[in-house]
Design an enzyme around this catalytic site. Sequence first.
Site, mmCIF file in Angstrom:
data_model
loop_
_atom_site.group_PDB
_atom_site.id
_atom_site.type_symbol
_atom_site.label_atom_id
_atom_site.label_comp_id
_atom_site.label_asym_id
_atom_site.label_seq_id
_atom_site.Cartn_x
_atom_site.Cartn_y
_atom_site.Cartn_z
ATOM 1 N N PHE A 149 0.625 -1.255 -0.324
ATOM 2 C CA PHE A 149 -0.598 -0.382 -0.068
ATOM 3 C C PHE A 149 0.839 1.179 -0.278
ATOM 4 O O PHE A 149 0.571 2.079 -0.808
ATOM 5 C CB PHE A 149 -0.871 0.241 1.391
ATOM 6 C CG PHE A 149 0.035 0.594 2.326
ATOM 7 C CD1 PHE A 149 0.018 1.913 2.959
ATOM 8 C CD2 PHE A 149 0.290 -0.273 3.569
ATOM 9 C CE1 PHE A 149 0.389 2.193 3.991
ATOM 10 C CE2 PHE A 149 1.665 -0.070 4.358
ATOM 11 C CZ PHE A 149 0.925 0.977 4.474
ATOM 12 N N LYS A 173 -1.684 -6.778 -9.381
ATOM 13 C CA LYS A 173 -2.462 -7.273 -8.261
ATOM 14 C C LYS A 173 -2.555 -6.377 -7.157
ATOM 15 O O LYS A 173 -1.484 -6.381 -6.264
ATOM 16 C CB LYS A 173 -1.885 -8.934 -7.199
ATOM 17 C CG LYS A 173 -4.141 -9.344 -7.609
ATOM 18 C CD LYS A 173 -3.983 -8.122 -5.687
ATOM 19 C CE LYS A 173 -3.483 -8.199 -5.144
ATOM 20 N NZ LYS A 173 -3.605 -7.079 -3.388
ATOM 21 N N GLU A 176 -5.046 -3.740 -2.102
ATOM 22 C CA GLU A 176 -6.209 -3.708 -2.021
ATOM 23 C C GLU A 176 -6.721 -1.904 -0.922
ATOM 24 O O GLU A 176 -8.025 -1.829 -1.472
ATOM 25 C CB GLU A 176 -7.273 -4.552 -1.317
ATOM 26 C CG GLU A 176 -6.821 -5.789 0.162
ATOM 27 C CD GLU A 176 -5.848 -5.593 -0.161
ATOM 28 O OE1 GLU A 176 -4.629 -5.832 -0.423
ATOM 29 O OE2 GLU A 176 -5.489 -7.026 1.179
ATOM 30 N N ARG A 177 -5.813 -1.806 -0.380
ATOM 31 C CA ARG A 177 -5.819 -0.874 0.288
ATOM 32 C C ARG A 177 -6.164 0.908 -0.787
ATOM 33 O O ARG A 177 -6.516 1.982 -0.543
ATOM 34 C CB ARG A 177 -5.506 -0.334 1.033
ATOM 35 C CG ARG A 177 -5.379 -1.411 2.133
ATOM 36 C CD ARG A 177 -4.927 -1.577 3.593
ATOM 37 N NE ARG A 177 -4.565 -2.493 4.208
ATOM 38 C CZ ARG A 177 -3.750 -3.366 4.377
ATOM 39 N NH1 ARG A 177 -2.459 -2.406 4.531
ATOM 40 N NH2 ARG A 177 -3.936 -4.014 5.067
ATOM 41 N N SER A 226 5.148 -7.398 3.156
ATOM 42 C CA SER A 226 5.958 -7.196 4.648
ATOM 43 C C SER A 226 6.682 -8.830 4.805
ATOM 44 O O SER A 226 6.921 -9.428 3.771
ATOM 45 C CB SER A 226 4.656 -7.398 6.107
ATOM 46 O OG SER A 226 3.998 -8.374 5.514
ATOM 47 N N CYS A 281 9.941 1.387 3.726
ATOM 48 C CA CYS A 281 10.848 0.532 3.279
ATOM 49 C C CYS A 281 11.442 1.240 3.840
ATOM 50 O O CYS A 281 12.306 0.670 4.154
ATOM 51 C CB CYS A 281 10.642 -0.367 2.546
ATOM 52 S SG CYS A 281 11.373 -0.077 0.879
ATOM 53 N N GLU A 384 8.968 -3.750 13.527
ATOM 54 C CA GLU A 384 8.512 -3.319 11.863
ATOM 55 C C GLU A 384 7.694 -2.156 12.236
ATOM 56 O O GLU A 384 6.138 -2.923 12.607
ATOM 57 C CB GLU A 384 8.851 -3.522 10.868
ATOM 58 C CG GLU A 384 8.398 -2.299 9.512
ATOM 59 C CD GLU A 384 8.436 -3.015 8.230
ATOM 60 O OE1 GLU A 384 7.708 -3.520 7.803
ATOM 61 O OE2 GLU A 384 8.985 -2.013 7.570
HETATM 62 P P1 NAD Z 1 1.428 -6.346 3.083
HETATM 63 O O1 NAD Z 1 2.485 -7.756 2.883
HETATM 64 O O2 NAD Z 1 0.560 -7.030 4.136
HETATM 65 O O3 NAD Z 1 0.396 -6.705 2.165
HETATM 66 C C1 NAD Z 1 1.435 -6.346 0.330
HETATM 67 C C2 NAD Z 1 0.681 -7.530 -0.786
HETATM 68 O O4 NAD Z 1 0.888 -8.998 -0.318
HETATM 69 C C3 NAD Z 1 -0.637 -6.318 -0.750
HETATM 70 O O5 NAD Z 1 -0.866 -6.985 -2.336
HETATM 71 C C4 NAD Z 1 -1.649 -7.684 -0.681
HETATM 72 O O6 NAD Z 1 -2.737 -7.322 -0.930
HETATM 73 C C5 NAD Z 1 -0.536 -8.673 -0.217
HETATM 74 N N1 NAD Z 1 -1.544 -9.843 0.972
HETATM 75 C C6 NAD Z 1 -1.836 -9.329 2.370
HETATM 76 N N2 NAD Z 1 -1.804 -10.970 2.836
HETATM 77 C C7 NAD Z 1 -1.651 -11.727 2.201
HETATM 78 C C8 NAD Z 1 -1.773 -12.860 1.871
HETATM 79 N N3 NAD Z 1 -1.816 -13.244 3.637
HETATM 80 N N4 NAD Z 1 -1.783 -14.211 1.814
HETATM 81 C C9 NAD Z 1 -1.319 -13.369 0.063
HETATM 82 N N5 NAD Z 1 -0.912 -12.225 -0.473
HETATM 83 C C10 NAD Z 1 -0.986 -11.541 0.642
HETATM 84 O O7 NAD Z 1 2.222 -5.342 2.782
HETATM 85 P P2 NAD Z 1 1.884 -3.816 3.131
HETATM 86 O O8 NAD Z 1 1.392 -3.175 4.551
HETATM 87 O O9 NAD Z 1 1.151 -3.415 1.880
HETATM 88 O O10 NAD Z 1 3.156 -2.514 3.011
HETATM 89 C C11 NAD Z 1 4.317 -2.447 4.318
HETATM 90 C C12 NAD Z 1 5.316 -3.722 4.096
HETATM 91 O O11 NAD Z 1 5.560 -3.921 2.612
HETATM 92 C C13 NAD Z 1 6.374 -3.409 5.057
HETATM 93 O O12 NAD Z 1 5.899 -4.124 5.725
HETATM 94 C C14 NAD Z 1 7.448 -2.497 4.002
HETATM 95 O O13 NAD Z 1 8.538 -2.300 4.855
HETATM 96 C C15 NAD Z 1 7.571 -3.330 3.014
HETATM 97 N N6 NAD Z 1 7.882 -2.915 2.022
HETATM 98 C C16 NAD Z 1 8.629 -3.080 1.294
HETATM 99 C C17 NAD Z 1 9.721 -2.303 0.370
HETATM 100 C C18 NAD Z 1 10.641 -3.393 -0.027
HETATM 101 O O14 NAD Z 1 11.007 -3.194 -1.522
HETATM 102 N N7 NAD Z 1 11.752 -3.927 0.796
HETATM 103 C C19 NAD Z 1 9.409 -1.522 -0.536
HETATM 104 C C20 NAD Z 1 7.847 -1.086 -0.372
HETATM 105 C C21 NAD Z 1 7.537 -1.694 1.268
#
Ligand code: NAD
Length: 500
Positions: A149, A173, A176-177, A226, A281, A384
């Site tokens: 997101f 994909k 969804e937020r 994450s 991140c 985090e």
């Molecule tokens: P998230 O892991 O909750 O969601 C990321 C994606 O995974 C979304 O599209 C979501 O729909 C999907 N998803 C969520 N739960 C799932 C599940 N149980 N099974 C399958 N798919 C699932 O992350 P977020 O809250 O959207 O983003 C924040 C996180 O992203 C933070 O931890 C941040 O550090 C990380 N981030 C990392 C980078 C990098 O390049 N390392 C860059 C940006 C953000």
Amino acid sequence: MKEICHWIDGKEVAGTSGRYADIYNPATGEVQARVALASPEELAAAIASAEKAQVGWAATNPQRRARVMMKLGQLINENMDMLAELVSREHGKTLPDARGDVQRGLEVIEVCMGAPGMLKGEFTDNGGPGIDLYSMRQPLGVVAGITPFNFPAMIPLWKMGPALAAGNAMILKPSERVPSTSIALARLAQEAGLPDGVLQVVNGDKEAVDGILDNPAIQAVGFVGSTPIAQYIYGRAASNGKRAQCFGGAKNHMLIMPDADLDKAADALVGAGFGAAGERCMAISVAVPVGDKTADALIERLIPKIEKLKVGPYTAGDDVDFGPVITKAAQDRINRLIASGVDQGAKLVVDGRQLKIQGYENGFFCGPSLFDRVTPDMEIYREEIFGPVLSTVRAQSYDEALKLVMDNEYGNGTAIYTADGDTARDFASRVNVGMVGINFPIPVPLSYYTFGGWKKSAFGDLNQYGPDAFRFYTKTKTVTARWFSGIKDEGASLNFKAMD
Ligand code: NAD
């Protein structure tokens, strides 16, 4: 209620699963729209259609694909304000920050304009007697991008640019937020000349993600989010025989040496710690001053700067420094972690928990918080937080500070503030973190380098964007060729010969 659809075969398509997710206005706490969540059948149909479209796209010569990138870059520039507004509306970040989000994605599209150069193969003349070897880079087929997101424009662009320029079709994909920016980008890509079906935006949650991971037509998965989800997706994709690069969470430390310019270090910490409400991140979430004198002087400078920060909705204008966090759950989690820090003995120097903004009492706002005397065993250090909370861990020597960073399970970014080149050089050389800043707080590399963390911040062996992305989204074929003596030895014949 406004409904966000999918983007399939070049048009918006309403969802048929009957499942939806609410999209909030994080500044007011109200639901502003709902997004359709794809069923396995909808996803499978989008993938099947992408598979067909990819054949013609892969056969389109690379410079024509690059021209689509050129036009897309132009259209993103022309629509910068519209895209930034979409980002801010769903994410809540300020408009200048949202423009940065679009800009850092656009820069990857700019590199993709040079994709033909990235896709060139190798050639060895006379590798053996009369034998030549050459390699070519060919697209994988249909690939997937699954994005978080916190950068609604940048990360979808990081995924789609190299994948499409290399001749793949992509199932994107988005989170969804914040789904609307991806739909807008897909529309611009179509206007830029991308054939329908080559980029499909399928909105959804875990069900759609699992469908992507299990569908045999998907050749590669590029994920950002994450760490627990990154690790899960990496494992499931790999066990299904797919390529996967999965970028996860972070805990980024900044070392402040006794010889650092403390005013500059404090400014850097405020920007990198609290910008975008800490939801980056590459945010700096841990300050590591070396020596108590440095720590005291740093904290003294940080407090007034932090107390001056203005938190508010993006609509309030340019003097807002950062906006709300993404959900009520995120706000509650951040407040709970702050309470745990206090309980476990850290010193809460600035407490952002009581912030209330008139007219936005139900918004997901967190004021900026600063902790001193955090220790590595505390929950606020281990987790985090992904919010506007800066923790200070005091170290008594450079080696102790370096060890702290090295021992942390994450390895996305880190920075050092010092006036000493030798210390900076030693840090950059020894630290086990993927991106390092020297007197530079958020070292996100430019788009012609590559982006990726180490340790639990990334699973997979290639980075995002730059040359690595073209390696990830192509497979190499190597040809060994020999030609037996032909017309040059026989000479031309004027006789009417049988074709044998
Ligand atoms: P998230 O892991 O909750 O969601 C990321 C994606 O995974 C979304 O599209 C979501 O729909 C999907 N998803 C969520 N739960 C799932 C599940 N149980 N099974 C399958 N798919 C699932 O992350 P977020 O809250 O959207 O983003 C924040 C996180 O992203 C933070 O931890 C941040 O550090 C990380 N981030 C990392 C980078 C990098 O390049 N390392 C860059 C940006 C953000």
